[in-house]
Design an enzyme around this catalytic site. Structure first.
Site, PDB file in Angstrom:
ATOM      1  N   GLN A 174       0.784  -1.242   0.000  1.00 34.85           N
ATOM      2  CA  GLN A 174       0.000   0.000   0.000  1.00 34.85           C
ATOM      3  C   GLN A 174       0.820   1.298   0.000  1.00 34.85           C
ATOM      4  O   GLN A 174       0.247   2.380  -0.002  1.00 34.85           O
ATOM      5  CB  GLN A 174      -0.984   0.060   1.181  1.00 34.85           C
ATOM      6  CG  GLN A 174      -2.045  -1.011   1.153  1.00 34.85           C
ATOM      7  CD  GLN A 174      -3.252  -0.681   1.993  1.00 34.85           C
ATOM      8  OE1 GLN A 174      -4.373  -0.691   1.523  1.00 34.85           O
ATOM      9  NE2 GLN A 174      -3.068  -0.369   3.268  1.00 34.85           N
ATOM     10  N   ASP A 175       2.149   1.214  -0.001  1.00 38.13           N
ATOM     11  CA  ASP A 175       2.949   2.440  -0.040  1.00 38.13           C
ATOM     12  C   ASP A 175       4.208   2.221  -0.874  1.00 38.13           C
ATOM     13  O   ASP A 175       5.303   2.646  -0.502  1.00 38.13           O
ATOM     14  CB  ASP A 175       3.315   2.888   1.378  1.00 38.13           C
ATOM     15  CG  ASP A 175       3.782   4.345   1.424  1.00 38.13           C
ATOM     16  OD1 ASP A 175       3.486   5.097   0.469  1.00 38.13           O
ATOM     17  OD2 ASP A 175       4.439   4.725   2.406  1.00 38.13           O
ATOM     18  N   LEU A 176       4.017   1.567  -2.020  1.00 43.65           N
ATOM     19  CA  LEU A 176       5.151   1.273  -2.883  1.00 43.65           C
ATOM     20  C   LEU A 176       5.575   2.530  -3.636  1.00 43.65           C
ATOM     21  O   LEU A 176       4.775   3.167  -4.308  1.00 43.65           O
ATOM     22  CB  LEU A 176       4.783   0.169  -3.875  1.00 43.65           C
ATOM     23  CG  LEU A 176       5.896  -0.315  -4.799  1.00 43.65           C
ATOM     24  CD1 LEU A 176       7.052  -0.878  -3.991  1.00 43.65           C
ATOM     25  CD2 LEU A 176       5.368  -1.343  -5.781  1.00 43.65           C
TER      26      LEU A 176
ATOM     27  N   ASN B 192      11.039   3.453  -1.101  1.00 41.73           N
ATOM     28  CA  ASN B 192      10.773   2.264  -0.299  1.00 41.73           C
ATOM     29  C   ASN B 192      11.286   0.984  -0.959  1.00 41.73           C
ATOM     30  O   ASN B 192      10.933  -0.117  -0.550  1.00 41.73           O
ATOM     31  CB  ASN B 192       9.273   2.129  -0.010  1.00 41.73           C
ATOM     32  CG  ASN B 192       8.815   3.078   1.080  1.00 41.73           C
ATOM     33  OD1 ASN B 192       9.638   3.603   1.827  1.00 41.73           O
ATOM     34  ND2 ASN B 192       7.520   3.317   1.169  1.00 41.73           N
TER      35      ASN B 192
ATOM     36  N   ASP C 130       1.506   7.154   0.631  1.00 37.64           N
ATOM     37  CA  ASP C 130       1.816   8.487   0.127  1.00 37.64           C
ATOM     38  C   ASP C 130       0.849   8.848  -1.004  1.00 37.64           C
ATOM     39  O   ASP C 130       0.808   8.188  -2.043  1.00 37.64           O
ATOM     40  CB  ASP C 130       3.264   8.491  -0.373  1.00 37.64           C
ATOM     41  CG  ASP C 130       3.756   9.870  -0.743  1.00 37.64           C
ATOM     42  OD1 ASP C 130       2.918  10.768  -0.962  1.00 37.64           O
ATOM     43  OD2 ASP C 130       4.977  10.064  -0.820  1.00 37.64           O
TER      44      ASP C 130
END
Length: 217
Positions: free
Chosen positions: A163-165, A169, A203
């Site tokens: 969910q925040d690739l 990261n 993000d």
């Protein structure tokens, strides 16, 4: 309640934390960096000379907010969620996920309490590499994309969605190895995560367009 001038997580340089890690350097927050508003990064070294990355957080900013109890609970819940999820990934041997090698706390009262996670130390992230490199080889691009896809597949095999690739990261280990990092905004099937109610957990600047416009995936 007034905020302390400098929170305890910002005063760890030179400290020795449990299991013999010594905090030897601070990792400055880079311009344009996203996420990690409550955490601070350090390089730590073991008694045997092994180096690792320390992610530390405290309650100093939360305690100064309009609802300290709620904000302190939110930070604690987020820390416990990420810590336990990393233990699962480690136990399941998900080798394309950055490995947490230690965790714990310093201090005892809300004023000096620091929660921390210790990770294997990367050489940088994809974003840094692309910005600084003069030329990006096609083979390197394909290898990183394959390793990212493998990491996502490993997470999905455990019913975990990242969910925040985003480029920052995806961490690099040498020139041949990359792994996914930062599971703090992940979703786990059958588990009510602290950020479950958010429309966009990660993000927003990297969110799929359909989420930004409230359309079905």
């Amino acid at each position: 309640m007034a905020a302390t001038a400098v929170g305890p997580a910002k005063r760890l340089l030179g400290a020795v934390i449990p299991n013999g890690w010594t905090v030897i350097a601070e990792v400055p927050r880079k311009p344009g960096a996203t996420g990690g508003r409550f955490s601070h990064g350090y390089i730590v070294e073991s008694s045997s000379g092994k180096r690792a990355f320390l992610k530390a957080l405290d309650y100093s900013d939360a305690a100064a907010g309009p609802d300290p109890a709620l904000q302190i609970k939110a930070i604690t819940d987020t820390y416990v969620f990420e810590r336990d999820l990393l233990v699962t990934c480690r136990d399941k041997r998900l080798n394309r996920i950055v490995r947490a090698i230690d965790d714990g706390k310093l201090g005892s009262s809300p004023n000096d309490l620091v929660l921390y996670l210790v990770f294997e130390l990367a050489d940088g992230d994809v974003r840094q590499h692309v910005v600084s490199a003069n030329k990006i080889e096609l083979a390197w691009r394909l290898r990183v994309l394959h390793q990212i896809a493998t990491g996502l597949k490993q997470l999905h095999s455990q019913s975990i969605a990242h969910q925040d690739l985003k480029p920052s990261n995806v961490l690099l280990f040498g020139s041949e190895d990359s792994k996914l990092a930062d599971l703090g905004r992940a979703a786990v099937k059958g588990y009510n995560a602290p950020h479950e109610a958010l429309t966009i957990a990660g993000d927003r600047s990297y969110a799929p367009p359909e989420l930004l416009y409230h359309r079905p995936p």
